[in-house]
Design a protein around this motif. Structure first.
Motif, mmCIF file in Angstrom:
data_model
loop_
_atom_site.group_PDB
_atom_site.id
_atom_site.type_symbol
_atom_site.label_atom_id
_atom_site.label_comp_id
_atom_site.label_asym_id
_atom_site.label_seq_id
_atom_site.Cartn_x
_atom_site.Cartn_y
_atom_site.Cartn_z
ATOM 1 N N LEU A 1 0.831 -1.208 0.000
ATOM 2 C CA LEU A 1 0.000 0.000 0.000
ATOM 3 C C LEU A 1 0.869 1.263 0.000
ATOM 4 C CD1 LEU A 1 -2.792 -1.017 2.548
ATOM 5 C CD2 LEU A 1 -3.031 -0.787 0.069
ATOM 6 N N PHE A 2 1.985 1.211 0.710
ATOM 7 C CA PHE A 2 2.900 2.352 0.748
ATOM 8 C C PHE A 2 3.547 2.598 -0.616
ATOM 9 C CE2 PHE A 2 2.526 2.923 5.213
ATOM 10 C CZ PHE A 2 3.145 4.127 5.516
ATOM 11 N N LEU A 3 3.643 1.550 -1.428
ATOM 12 C CA LEU A 3 4.249 1.690 -2.751
ATOM 13 C C LEU A 3 3.318 2.377 -3.741
ATOM 14 C CD1 LEU A 3 5.967 -1.794 -3.278
ATOM 15 C CD2 LEU A 3 7.113 0.385 -2.868
ATOM 16 N N ILE A 4 2.003 2.351 -3.493
ATOM 17 C CA ILE A 4 1.029 2.898 -4.444
ATOM 18 C C ILE A 4 1.102 4.419 -4.456
ATOM 19 C CG2 ILE A 4 -1.413 3.058 -5.041
ATOM 20 C CD1 ILE A 4 -1.845 0.393 -3.653
ATOM 21 N N PRO A 5 1.363 5.032 -5.621
ATOM 22 C CA PRO A 5 1.413 6.504 -5.704
ATOM 23 C C PRO A 5 0.058 7.121 -5.365
ATOM 24 C CG PRO A 5 2.359 5.479 -7.678
ATOM 25 C CD PRO A 5 1.675 4.396 -6.910
ATOM 26 N N GLY A 6 0.079 8.229 -4.672
ATOM 27 C CA GLY A 6 -1.153 8.929 -4.326
ATOM 28 C C GLY A 6 -1.898 8.339 -3.148
ATOM 29 N N PHE A 7 -1.345 7.291 -2.549
ATOM 30 C CA PHE A 7 -1.982 6.656 -1.399
ATOM 31 C C PHE A 7 -1.788 7.526 -0.156
ATOM 32 C CE2 PHE A 7 -2.282 3.531 2.021
ATOM 33 C CZ PHE A 7 -3.460 2.904 1.664
ATOM 34 N N PRO A 8 -2.804 7.642 0.720
ATOM 35 C CA PRO A 8 -2.703 8.527 1.902
ATOM 36 C C PRO A 8 -1.761 7.986 2.981
ATOM 37 C CG PRO A 8 -4.754 7.296 1.991
ATOM 38 C CD PRO A 8 -4.123 6.970 0.655
ATOM 39 N N LYS A 9 -0.455 8.004 2.698
ATOM 40 C CA LYS A 9 0.537 7.406 3.595
ATOM 41 C C LYS A 9 0.653 8.144 4.929
ATOM 42 C CE LYS A 9 3.274 6.030 -0.454
ATOM 43 N NZ LYS A 9 2.409 6.695 -1.449
ATOM 44 N N ASP A 10 0.475 9.467 4.896
ATOM 45 C CA ASP A 10 0.592 10.247 6.138
ATOM 46 C C ASP A 10 -0.518 9.862 7.114
ATOM 47 O OD1 ASP A 10 2.633 11.417 4.796
ATOM 48 O OD2 ASP A 10 1.629 13.327 4.444
ATOM 49 N N TYR A 11 -1.745 9.791 6.609
ATOM 50 C CA TYR A 11 -2.869 9.364 7.444
ATOM 51 C C TYR A 11 -2.648 7.938 7.954
ATOM 52 C CZ TYR A 11 -5.929 13.299 6.217
ATOM 53 O OH TYR A 11 -6.491 14.542 6.093
ATOM 54 N N LEU A 12 -2.173 7.077 7.040
ATOM 55 C CA LEU A 12 -1.996 5.671 7.393
ATOM 56 C C LEU A 12 -0.958 5.496 8.501
ATOM 57 C CD1 LEU A 12 -3.176 2.975 6.429
ATOM 58 C CD2 LEU A 12 -1.168 2.686 4.999
ATOM 59 N N SER A 13 0.019 6.386 8.552
ATOM 60 C CA SER A 13 1.052 6.296 9.594
ATOM 61 C C SER A 13 0.425 6.423 10.977
ATOM 62 C CB SER A 13 2.106 7.389 9.384
ATOM 63 O OG SER A 13 2.780 7.210 8.157
ATOM 64 N N TYR A 14 -0.496 7.365 11.138
ATOM 65 C CA TYR A 14 -1.220 7.501 12.409
ATOM 66 C C TYR A 14 -2.060 6.251 12.668
ATOM 67 C CZ TYR A 14 -0.252 12.524 12.894
ATOM 68 O OH TYR A 14 0.354 13.734 13.074
ATOM 69 N N PHE A 15 -2.791 5.835 11.649
ATOM 70 C CA PHE A 15 -3.724 4.719 11.761
ATOM 71 C C PHE A 15 -3.020 3.427 12.160
ATOM 72 C CE2 PHE A 15 -6.042 1.249 9.555
ATOM 73 C CZ PHE A 15 -7.229 1.318 10.263
ATOM 74 N N LEU A 16 -1.832 3.186 11.567
ATOM 75 C CA LEU A 16 -1.114 1.939 11.833
ATOM 76 C C LEU A 16 -0.525 1.875 13.234
ATOM 77 C CD1 LEU A 16 0.620 1.411 8.379
ATOM 78 C CD2 LEU A 16 -1.198 0.027 9.393
ATOM 79 N N GLY A 17 -0.531 3.009 13.935
ATOM 80 C CA GLY A 17 -0.145 2.983 15.341
ATOM 81 C C GLY A 17 -1.080 2.105 16.168
ATOM 82 N N LEU A 18 -2.278 1.869 15.642
ATOM 83 C CA LEU A 18 -3.261 1.020 16.326
ATOM 84 C C LEU A 18 -3.127 -0.450 15.932
ATOM 85 C CD1 LEU A 18 -6.440 3.246 15.712
ATOM 86 C CD2 LEU A 18 -4.878 3.330 17.660
ATOM 87 N N SER A 19 -2.269 -0.734 14.952
ATOM 88 C CA SER A 19 -2.154 -2.094 14.421
ATOM 89 C C SER A 19 -1.185 -2.948 15.244
ATOM 90 C CB SER A 19 -1.680 -2.038 12.962
ATOM 91 O OG SER A 19 -0.300 -1.668 12.921
ATOM 92 N N ARG A 20 -0.955 -4.168 14.757
ATOM 93 C CA ARG A 20 -0.048 -5.093 15.445
ATOM 94 C C ARG A 20 1.391 -4.991 14.937
ATOM 95 N NH1 ARG A 20 -3.717 -10.646 15.696
ATOM 96 N NH2 ARG A 20 -5.624 -9.676 16.501
#
Length: 238
Positions: free
Chosen positions: A143-162
């Motif tokens: 997902l991080f490789l996909i251009p235009g993907f909301p990586k900044d938002y995902l960084s916060y979100f993945l703090g909740l992941s495993r």
């Protein structure tokens, strides 16, 4: 009683964080920091004014634009190539982007879902909620490789992941490389007034972005189905 104390502490901590964020945003606007990110010429002059500390200043600017999502990172990416050339532009941009991503990840992990829901677009939260059910490091990297993907938002979100902090750091650093390289090349072309090459690169990037935009939903749906089915198979084995 203990539960009430914990709830009160969590509420107090979250309130303090909310005040801190509000104050930071106010100061950012008051001192023109937000405007700075949106004006390439001002950014360029600011970095140059730092003299020998310009490298550190640039890395911190890249980190800040991730943490202060959704400030666009294209300007700072081009600036890196313009000021430092392709190689060092990639190195310094990657350092800053990785630092910013890690900070966002840690903030999400420390302050939890209530904080992330305040920072991240609700559409992003709903669309990628399935990532919280299973680690899925390879999928996150893709997902991080996909251009235009909301990586900044995902960084916060993945703090909740495993995902562990180390796993996320590697994913965030390597996963952003393609976009960083393209932007650094573009900045380097502008630096040497190679406008034909810059327009050619911009054209290729535009075509890629259009293709991704047209098929993004299908790609994300397929990845979601693959991820959930893999998670269920692993659960059945256990």
């Amino acid at each position: 009683m203990t539960k009430n104390k914990l709830t009160f502490k969590a509420l107090l901590r979250f309130s303090a964080l909310a005040v801190l964020i509000a104050l930071s945003v106010f100061l950012a606007y008051e001192f023109g920091i937000i405007e700075l990110f949106l004006n390439e010429e001002k950014l360029k002059n600011f970095i140059k004014s730092l003299g020998p500390f310009g490298v550190v200043g640039f890395v911190l600017l890249q980190a800040f634009q991730v943490v202060a999502a959704p400030i666009p990172g294209e300007v700072t990416g081009l600036l890196g190539g313009y000021l430092y050339g392709t190689f060092w532009g990639v190195v310094l941009s990657t350092a800053g982007l990785t630092l910013g991503s890690v900070i966002a990840f840690i903030l999400g992990r420390i302050f939890g879902k209530p904080f992330v829901e305040r920072v991240v677009d609700p559409m992003v939260l709903n669309k990628f909620d399935y990532l919280l059910h299973h680690k899925g490091a390879f999928l996150v990297f893709f997902l991080f490789l996909i251009p235009g993907f909301p990586k900044d938002y995902l960084s916060y979100f993945l703090g909740l992941s495993r995902l562990s902090l180390l796993e996320f750091t590697v994913i965030a650093g390597v996963g952003r490389l393609l976009g960083t390289i393209l932007l650094s090349f573009g900045g380097d072309y502008l630096r040497h007034h190679e406008y034909g090459k810059f327009l050619g690169l911009a054209g290729i990037a535009a075509v890629i972005m259009v293709i991704v935009w047209l098929f993004k939903d299908k790609i994300e749906r397929l990845l979601r189905i693959w991820h959930i089915s893999r998670y269920r198979k692993n659960k059945q084995k256990k």
